[in-house]
Design an enzyme around this catalytic site. Structure first.
Site, mmCIF file in Angstrom:
data_model
loop_
_atom_site.group_PDB
_atom_site.id
_atom_site.type_symbol
_atom_site.label_atom_id
_atom_site.label_comp_id
_atom_site.label_asym_id
_atom_site.label_seq_id
_atom_site.Cartn_x
_atom_site.Cartn_y
_atom_site.Cartn_z
ATOM 1 N N GLU A 78 0.815 -1.214 0.000
ATOM 2 C CA GLU A 78 0.000 0.000 0.000
ATOM 3 C C GLU A 78 0.850 1.267 0.000
ATOM 4 O O GLU A 78 0.433 2.301 -0.519
ATOM 5 C CB GLU A 78 -0.916 0.028 1.240
ATOM 6 C CG GLU A 78 -2.049 -0.969 1.206
ATOM 7 C CD GLU A 78 -1.621 -2.333 1.732
ATOM 8 O OE1 GLU A 78 -2.486 -3.200 1.890
ATOM 9 O OE2 GLU A 78 -0.412 -2.514 1.981
ATOM 10 N N ASP A 101 17.719 21.728 -30.088
ATOM 11 C CA ASP A 101 17.833 22.825 -31.028
ATOM 12 C C ASP A 101 19.192 23.500 -30.809
ATOM 13 O O ASP A 101 19.787 23.374 -29.742
ATOM 14 C CB ASP A 101 16.682 23.809 -30.771
ATOM 15 C CG ASP A 101 16.672 24.950 -31.765
ATOM 16 O OD1 ASP A 101 17.115 24.740 -32.895
ATOM 17 O OD2 ASP A 101 16.213 26.043 -31.402
ATOM 18 N N ASP A 143 12.444 25.419 -28.509
ATOM 19 C CA ASP A 143 11.789 26.635 -28.055
ATOM 20 C C ASP A 143 10.813 27.198 -29.078
ATOM 21 O O ASP A 143 9.907 27.934 -28.726
ATOM 22 C CB ASP A 143 12.827 27.714 -27.706
ATOM 23 C CG ASP A 143 13.707 28.058 -28.895
ATOM 24 O OD1 ASP A 143 13.572 27.393 -29.947
ATOM 25 O OD2 ASP A 143 14.537 28.967 -28.779
ATOM 26 N N ASP A 168 9.367 23.388 -33.223
ATOM 27 C CA ASP A 168 9.787 22.255 -32.383
ATOM 28 C C ASP A 168 8.611 21.538 -31.720
ATOM 29 O O ASP A 168 8.781 20.443 -31.185
ATOM 30 C CB ASP A 168 10.735 22.747 -31.278
ATOM 31 C CG ASP A 168 12.012 23.350 -31.825
ATOM 32 O OD1 ASP A 168 12.567 22.766 -32.763
ATOM 33 O OD2 ASP A 168 12.433 24.408 -31.331
#
Length: 879
Positions: free
Chosen positions: A284, A326, A619, A623
């Site tokens: 649990e 990127d 960004d 993307d």
């Protein structure tokens, strides 16, 4: 309109039934608005608060606990039922609060976009709401404007646009209105402006050709919506573990039912024992401990300016095997800087961080260069320095670094006249008063500047310029490395009357290579990733040479690495995915250049098909599809687009690539901790199951009653498990390779450890039960209490079994974990409180024991730890 870039302005005007001078009239605009809809993207549906709460219950272990709770109420075990209900609610509330906090943080980060646009309607220039723009509208563009819709340019004046949010290109695009050929990709459509891009310099007019979802950004938005986010590795692994626990529970219930039939036992009693075993089989505390461990990791990362939107994302970071990132603004500064400066006919190459201590001649060349760079520049320091042309910003910053007082220089050399930069001539000129003479400054495309020069400023003074070819060759060499080249020249004259009088005969100073420089802290982070076995892949819309140059500077690839390390986007067929013959090269590649959104999405899919856990950093709007599809999408919080932040799992508030390394480290620690407390909980629960099952199927007294089992699982198990979940992890955790994504939480070796730990505790529990009942002739109640306390001690000591056999028993992560010692003390105090509390004594069926009986409890309880350590060292490499 299809392919407006391939049609003349007049054709576009005629096709869209518009008027370049007067624009649309009100009634026509209204009809078109009804036909095409508002100029906005489809809204993302905000997740309702109650739905966030309900989703916390979508977990197999929660389903099992719910079933156990229902059975407890059916058999009138009210206390058990409410206790399990409390576990369910606590688990759900912790997850709900943490995820809701992350959702609110993301909403607070959303940037306010431009709401109005300048448009010509009925012959007048006016401001209207951007969402009311329609195809055929004539828009007016000025510096700082966000382009409101995809549009064909009809007139430009030195117009440059930042399209990095769409394409990933770090350099502003110079726009012109002439016709292009068909089949030109968006990245090269210089006569078009696209919704979401930003005007940097110049002015322009354009006719709207696409609005709303019919824009490039709308297409990307559609791709994002169609991309399906995969379940996190932790969700998959906990689900698999839960299914095994469900199977174990069902087997126990069947075994108990069959034994009851053969032994003629009371079916109601056996049903209650079945429920007790079911409760014992399910840890649990697992949902609570897992949730708290993830939540604490989430809080730790938030202090490091990393916002985690979903709890599971914390652990997914730790299993990441490929990080796609990127380039612009992530690995680089997202601003131009002087990378190389070449002066004099000797081509003295100066790096941007040089000290400036030179002989007289180079110092004179540098002085004159700085004067031209400052005077032939339209930026005003402290006013629009950060908003203007990136090259002019770089030149002023370079001059400042050399100790040039920009304001003083300009005040001492006031401007007499200027020829602004013209895209056709590709040159800018200024005439400035310089003492009693006039200094004419020139900057622009190298070829254009060279055409106007007849001499060169060399170490031996002004010399005839006979080495132009050498400078052009050097320019081509630097351009092939991804640098943006610009030439500089000057002319001194006694007075200034007109530009025609000084058209040529300039003195060449040198040339500059500009580049969006790498962030200073990225190289160390890349090295850390390499040591951790995480592959970093650069995906960018930039030119391959630019991408390669940056990749070499940050240590992503070596300078002698083969050309195959960089893959051009043209090599990847969009729409058809990645071809089988290209797979081996793509798996080895570290840089992907000239990539469009569909290709980024294909690449993420490709890695996932090859059993990689993919982290995607981005960004821009371009993307967003890949961010959503990746196992872990990471968006930038400062410059990130709303679309990127909306679909991501993680947001870096400081926009630092290095923050991902911190997040991955935290994720790995959490996974290690999850394994520790899962092994701990399952081995403890296995001891309970076997002890009760053996006693039930024999003539021994029951060592554990249902409420005693629940008390163990919710109190004395949870706190040590939670302490294990809060560990800091091994110091060398980032030196290890990533875990195989297909590897379960509990491996075969860990199952063996669970069985051994559980059996060693069981031996001591059944040992004290048999010893007390048969040898000492204690009553069944006394034997039950002695077994109960022995199991508590055995479980508390079990935490020290978790470190590997090769690690010192006295010096390891568990022993150094202060939370573990606090948990043991707290659990002991709770047990002491229960022993002296009349209410808990009655609920747990506790009675008073004498000194001898407590001595036996401690002897057998501590004996489980000794027995486990002996077995671990006898079976080396197995446990």
């Amino acid at each position: 309109m299809k392919d407006p870039f391939a049609h003349s302005v007049k054709q576009v005007e005629r096709e869209l039934n518009s008027d370049l001078d007067r624009g649309l009239n009100a009634s026509d605009a209204k009809k078109r608005l009804l036909l095409h809809g508002e100029n906005k993207l489809e809204d993302q549906v905000r997740k309702k608060t109650w739905l966030v709460f309900l989703q916390q219950f979508l977990d197999p272990i929660i389903y099992i606990l719910t079933g156990a709770m229902v059975l407890a109420f059916v058999f009138s075990e009210v206390l058990e039922g409410f206790a399990i209900l409390a576990v369910l609610l606590i688990t759900a509330l912790i997850g709900f609060v943490m995820e809701l906090q992350a959702i609110r943080s993301v909403e607070a980060l959303q940037k306010i976009t431009k709401k109005v646009s300048t448009v010509i309607r009925e012959g007048k220039q006016r401001q209207i709401r951007t969402k009311l723009l329609v195809p055929g509208d004539i828009i007016v563009l000025a510096p700082g404007d966000i382009v409101p819709a995809d549009s064909r340019l009809t007139w430009t004046q030195s117009l440059t646009v930042d399209e990095s949010v769409l394409t990933g290109e770090s350099i502003e695009v110079l726009k012109e209105e002439y016709v292009l050929g068909k089949g030109i990709p968006e990245t090269d459509q210089i006569n078009m402006v696209f919704k979401g891009s930003t005007v940097v310099n110049g002015n322009g007019k354009a006719i709207v050709t696409g609005t709303g979802m019919q824009t490039v950004i709308g297409h990307i938005s559609k791709l994002t919506q169609e991309a399906h986010h995969m379940r996190s590795p932790l969700e998959k692994k906990l689900s698999k573990l839960s299914h095994r626990l469900i199977l174990l529970t069902l087997i126990l219930i069947v075994v108990i039912a069959i034994s009851a039939l053969f032994q003629g036992n009371d079916m109601l009693l056996m049903a209650k024992i079945g429920v007790a075993l079911a409760v014992a089989a399910i840890p649990e505390g697992l949902p609570i401990v897992a949730t708290i461990a993830l939540a604490r990791g989430m809080i730790r990362l938030s202090r490091q300016k990393v916002v985690i939107k979903h709890l599971e994302a914390v652990q997914t970071l730790g299993e990441t095997t490929v990080v796609c990132t990127d380039k612009t603004g992530t690995l680089t500064e997202n601003k131009m800087s002087v990378q190389t400066l070449l002066l004099s006919d000797e081509m003295i190459a100066l790096k941007p961080d040089f000290s400036g201590n030179f002989d007289d001649e180079p110092a004179l060349c540098l002085k004159r260069f700085n004067e031209v760079a400052v005077l032939c520049n339209n930026l005003q320091p402290g006013v629009d320095e950060l908003k203007g042309d990136s090259v002019e910003i770089a030149l002023l910053e370079f001059a400042k670094d050399q100790g040039i007082d920009i304001l003083a220089l300009r005040e001492g050399c006031p401007e007499l006249d200027e020829i602004p930069f013209d895209p056709k001539t590709k040159i800018m000129l200024t005439a400035n008063k310089y003492d009693s003479e006039v200094l004419v400054c020139v900057k622009g495309a190298l070829e254009t500047v060279l055409e106007r020069c007849t001499s060169i400023m060399s170490l031996n003074g002004i010399q005839p310029f006979v080495t132009k070819d050498k400078w052009i060759d050097k320019s081509n060499e630097l351009a092939s490395e991804g640098l943006r080249i610009m030439g500089f020249a000057y002319q001194e004259c006694p007075e200034f009357n007109s530009w025609d009088e000084i058209e040529n005969n300039y003195v060449f100073i040198g040339m500059v290579g500009f580049m969006d420089a790498p962030r200073k802290d990225v190289k160390a982070a890349i090295q850390t990733y390499k040591e951790a076995g995480v592959r970093v892949v650069m995906i960018t819309g930039d030119h391959p040479n630019t991408a390669r140059k940056i990749a070499e500077e940050i240590g992503l690839i070596g300078q002698d690495e083969s050309p195959s390390a960089v893959v051009h986007g043209q090599a990847l067929l969009t729409g058809n995915g990645i071809q089988p013959e290209d797979e081996s090269q793509i798996l080895e590649a570290r840089v992907f250049a000239r990539m469009i959104p569909e290709q980024k999405l294909d690449l993420v899919n490709f890695y996932q098909r090859h059993n990689q856990v993919v982290g995607m950093i981005g960004d821009g709007i371009n993307d967003a599809p890949a961010l959503k599809k990746a196992d872990i999408g990471i968006a930038m919080g400062i410059r990130g687009s709303d679309a990127a932040k909306e679909v991501s799992d993680v947001i870096l508030l400081d926009d630092k690539f290095t923050s991902t390394e911190l997040a991955i480290r935290q994720g790995r620690c959490i996974f290690q901790n999850i394994r520790h407390f899962v092994v701990y909980l399952l081995s403890c629960n296995l001891a309970e199951i076997i002890s009760v099952a053996v006693a039930t199927l024999s003539s021994l007294p029951i060592p554990l009653l249902p409420l005693q089992i629940l008390f163990l699982n919710l109190v004395t198990d949870v706190f040590p498990a939670l302490a294990l979940g809060l560990g800091k992890g091994e110091p060398a955790i980032m030196k290890e390779a990533p875990k195989d994504p297909r590897e379960p939480i509990v491996t075969r070796k860990l199952w063996q450890s669970i069985v051994v730990y559980g059996l060693c505790i069981t031996v001591t529990v059944l040992g004290i039960t048999a010893y007390g009942y048969y040898i000492k002739n204690f009553s069944a109640s006394v034997v039950n209490n002695m077994a109960f306390y022995t199991l508590i001690l055995g479980q508390l000591f079990n935490v020290f079994n978790l470190p590997g056999r090769k690690v010192s028993f006295f010096k390891n992560e568990v022993v150094r974990n202060g939370y573990v010692w606090a948990a043991i003390i707290l659990s002991t105090l709770i047990m002491v409180f229960a022993y002296f509390s009349p209410l808990l004594k009655r609920v747990l069926s506790l009675i008073e024991l004498n000194g001898e009986q407590f001595q036996l409890v401690f002897l057998f309880g501590f004996g489980s730890l000794i027995l486990t350590q002996i077995v671990k060292r006898l079976f080396r490499g197995t446990i």
